[in-house]
Enzyme design. Structure first.
Site, short mmCIF file in Angstrom:
data_model
loop_
_atom_site.label_atom_id
_atom_site.label_comp_id
_atom_site.label_asym_id
_atom_site.label_seq_id
_atom_site.Cartn_x
_atom_site.Cartn_y
_atom_site.Cartn_z
N GLN A 1 58.30 -34.49 -13.40
CA GLN A 1 58.09 -33.53 -14.48
C GLN A 1 56.62 -33.12 -14.55
O GLN A 1 56.31 -31.93 -14.63
CB GLN A 1 58.55 -34.14 -15.81
CG GLN A 1 58.37 -33.23 -16.99
CD GLN A 1 58.82 -33.88 -18.29
OE1 GLN A 1 59.24 -35.04 -18.32
NE2 GLN A 1 58.73 -33.15 -19.37
N GLN B 1 55.71 -30.95 -11.68
CA GLN B 1 56.20 -29.59 -11.90
C GLN B 1 55.34 -28.86 -12.93
O GLN B 1 55.06 -27.67 -12.78
CB GLN B 1 57.66 -29.64 -12.37
CG GLN B 1 58.28 -28.29 -12.63
CD GLN B 1 58.41 -27.46 -11.37
OE1 GLN B 1 58.64 -27.98 -10.29
NE2 GLN B 1 58.26 -26.16 -11.49
N GLU B 2 54.92 -29.55 -13.96
CA GLU B 2 54.14 -28.92 -15.02
C GLU B 2 52.76 -28.50 -14.55
O GLU B 2 52.34 -27.37 -14.80
CB GLU B 2 53.99 -29.87 -16.22
CG GLU B 2 55.24 -30.08 -17.03
CD GLU B 2 55.64 -28.88 -17.87
OE1 GLU B 2 54.89 -27.89 -17.96
OE2 GLU B 2 56.74 -28.92 -18.43
N SER B 3 52.03 -29.40 -13.88
CA SER B 3 50.62 -29.14 -13.61
C SER B 3 50.16 -29.48 -12.20
O SER B 3 48.99 -29.26 -11.88
CB SER B 3 49.77 -29.96 -14.58
OG SER B 3 49.94 -31.35 -14.33
N TYR C 1 63.29 -25.03 -13.66
CA TYR C 1 62.50 -26.22 -14.04
C TYR C 1 63.38 -27.47 -13.99
O TYR C 1 63.04 -28.46 -13.35
CB TYR C 1 61.93 -25.98 -15.44
CG TYR C 1 61.16 -27.11 -16.06
CD1 TYR C 1 59.82 -27.30 -15.76
CD2 TYR C 1 61.75 -27.96 -16.99
CE1 TYR C 1 59.09 -28.31 -16.36
CE2 TYR C 1 61.03 -28.97 -17.59
CZ TYR C 1 59.70 -29.15 -17.28
OH TYR C 1 58.98 -30.15 -17.87
#
Length: 191
Positions: A27, A30-32, A123
């Site tokens: 996660q 994927q976010e940053s 996502y």
């Protein structure tokens, strides 16, 4: 902090809040991409967990607010605690919890599932899809062999500052570095 250290810290935060560490690490990837200074120009989401300013200030669900979105330790703490709250809200369903983290719980509730937003659908699929689907730990399996809802972790109030100082010090010692004190407070302990 190096990416390897940030990944280890993400796994520790996942454990602390009863999350699947593999899912939480994916996660944050994927976010940053594990860039603590990441900022989404379109939404203003900032930091490792790409936290929006309004969510950081007033997250709800018993989650302690996030004071400094660029502080990697505090951002990961907040992101893990918020994800735990979403898992609790959606009865342990990672698909819905991830969709709520990305699009907001209001949109998930309104849609009655993962909203028809391409970004949110992608996502969830990138984090949980294909070979990377999380495998339940044996201690989280019921007698029928199906995953059970993990026990929620107790809320760990606003002692986060003291806890974050201890985490930072431990990480610094493990990396062989010494903390640098700066006037802006605990957010400035790491270079």
């Amino acid at each position: 902090m190096r990416e390897r250290d940030l990944r280890a810290l993400a796994a520790q935060m996942a454990d602390r809040y009863g999350l699947d560490p593999d899912v939480f690490v994916r996660q944050i990837q994927q976010e940053s991409g594990f860039n603590p200074a990441a900022r989404n120009r379109r939404t203003g989401a900032t930091g490792l967990g790409q936290v929006m300013a309004a969510t950081a200030q007033d997250p709800g669900y018993g989650v302690a607010p996030l004071r400094d979105r660029l502080d990697p330790v505090e951002n990961l703490r907040f992101s893990a605690e918020y994800m735990r709250a979403m898992l609790d809200k959606y009865d342990g369903d990672y698909r819905l919890a991830l969709a709520a983290y990305n699009a907001g719980p209001g949109r998930v509730d309104q849609a009655g599932g993962i909203p028809g937003i391409e970004e949110t659908q992608n996502y969830v699929a990138r984090i949980l899809g294909g070979q990377q689907r999380p495998v339940p730990r044996s201690e989280n399996l019921g007698p029928d062999g199906l995953p059970t809802r993990p026990e929620p972790r107790p809320f760990i109030g606003p002692a986060a500052e003291q806890r974050n100082v201890a985490i930072r010090q431990a990480l610094m010692e493990a990396a062989g570095a010494r903390p640098v004190m700066r006037p802006e407070g605990i957010a400035g302990l790491m270079q």
